[in-house]
Design an enzyme around this catalytic site. Sequence first.
Site, PDB file in Angstrom:
ATOM      1  N   ASP A 131       0.850  -1.196   0.000  1.00 51.67           N
ATOM      2  CA  ASP A 131       0.000   0.000   0.000  1.00 51.67           C
ATOM      3  C   ASP A 131       0.883   1.243   0.000  1.00 51.67           C
ATOM      4  O   ASP A 131       1.685   1.436   0.917  1.00 51.67           O
ATOM      5  CB  ASP A 131      -0.897  -0.041   1.253  1.00 51.67           C
ATOM      6  CG  ASP A 131      -1.942   1.058   1.253  1.00 51.67           C
ATOM      7  OD1 ASP A 131      -2.140   1.700   0.205  1.00 51.67           O
ATOM      8  OD2 ASP A 131      -2.548   1.270   2.315  1.00 51.67           O
ATOM      9  N   ASP A 145      -3.147   2.276  -5.929  1.00 49.50           N
ATOM     10  CA  ASP A 145      -1.979   2.279  -5.039  1.00 49.50           C
ATOM     11  C   ASP A 145      -1.892   1.098  -4.084  1.00 49.50           C
ATOM     12  O   ASP A 145      -1.067   1.106  -3.190  1.00 49.50           O
ATOM     13  CB  ASP A 145      -1.917   3.592  -4.256  1.00 49.50           C
ATOM     14  CG  ASP A 145      -2.877   3.607  -3.087  1.00 49.50           C
ATOM     15  OD1 ASP A 145      -4.048   3.219  -3.264  1.00 49.50           O
ATOM     16  OD2 ASP A 145      -2.449   3.972  -1.979  1.00 49.50           O
ATOM     17  N   GLU A 146      -2.730   0.098  -4.240  1.00 43.29           N
ATOM     18  CA  GLU A 146      -2.553  -1.083  -3.395  1.00 43.29           C
ATOM     19  C   GLU A 146      -2.867  -2.366  -4.140  1.00 43.29           C
ATOM     20  O   GLU A 146      -3.654  -2.379  -5.073  1.00 43.29           O
ATOM     21  CB  GLU A 146      -3.351  -1.010  -2.092  1.00 43.29           C
ATOM     22  CG  GLU A 146      -4.681  -0.374  -2.167  1.00 43.29           C
ATOM     23  CD  GLU A 146      -5.477  -0.507  -0.860  1.00 43.29           C
ATOM     24  OE1 GLU A 146      -5.388  -1.541  -0.165  1.00 43.29           O
ATOM     25  OE2 GLU A 146      -6.220   0.427  -0.565  1.00 43.29           O
TER      26      GLU A 146
HETATM   27 MG   LIG Z   1      -2.481   3.914   0.164  1.00 40.68          MG
END
Ligand SMILES: [Mg+2]
Length: 282
Positions: free
Chosen positions: A10, A103-104
């Site tokens: 993350d 983003d993860e």
């Molecule tokens: Mg994040």
Amino acid sequence: MPIRRIIHIDMDAFYASVEQRDNPELRGKPVAVGGIERGVVAAASYEARVFGVRSAIPSSRALRLCPALVFVRPRFDVYRSVSQQIRAIFAEYTPQIEPLSLDEAYLDVTDHLEGRTATRIAQEIRAKIREVTALTASAGVSYNKFLAKMASDQRKPDGLFVIPPEAGADFVASLPIGKFHGIGPATAARMEEHGIRNGADLRRQSQEFLTARFGKSGTHYWNIARGIDNREVRPDRIRKSIGAENTFMSDLRDLELARAELRPLADKVWAHAEKRKAAAKL
Ligand SMILES: [Mg+2]
């Protein structure tokens, strides 16, 4: 069944960190990505979070919490290209990648260890992300998706946390119910009405009790209360929708203006649908 090795990666305060990376004047300052006039905060820098500014809160409230807050217009094309960079790094380690957002992602490295531990791989990935993007990521390492996801939050920012199989159940027991991934605020509130405030409380409930109140999810809740989650990392997750979006600095109150802005978005969606040979119905 062999123990699986799952990593959840993350990026830290992703949009805000990208903006601080690309504009040195924003570094060290409380930054909110999103619309200033009405709108909501899409992402907040760690300096802004100290004041209680969080993503999804109204911009007006954010500004009251932190009068020095600097608003920045989002640049989704840049976030998407960074996202591609990090996914390319993941692919050096495993083809089993399931992105959750730009983003993860979950990575299953069980069959791709090549003599390394999953923790070692997670450290290498974090180092490469920093090298390639000049941004930091946090990682969670565990034996299933639920715990890997929970773990990545434990040492944020720029941290790594491992939950080994023998520690899974204890970790969940102490976790407040509102923090459980997959239990939203409404469900958490209903659980609290039944006196379920943390993982230990959840574990005391029978599977029958949970399915009677929470339907199909009841079984999943019963499992995760014991640190059990057999969901696979799904790289081929079927895409169910196609969308396009634009964030404006202020509300569009004029219908004609809104209509004009809608057109390019509809075209974008149509182009994506055509490329994928996807059909849709009203
Ligand atoms: Mg994040």
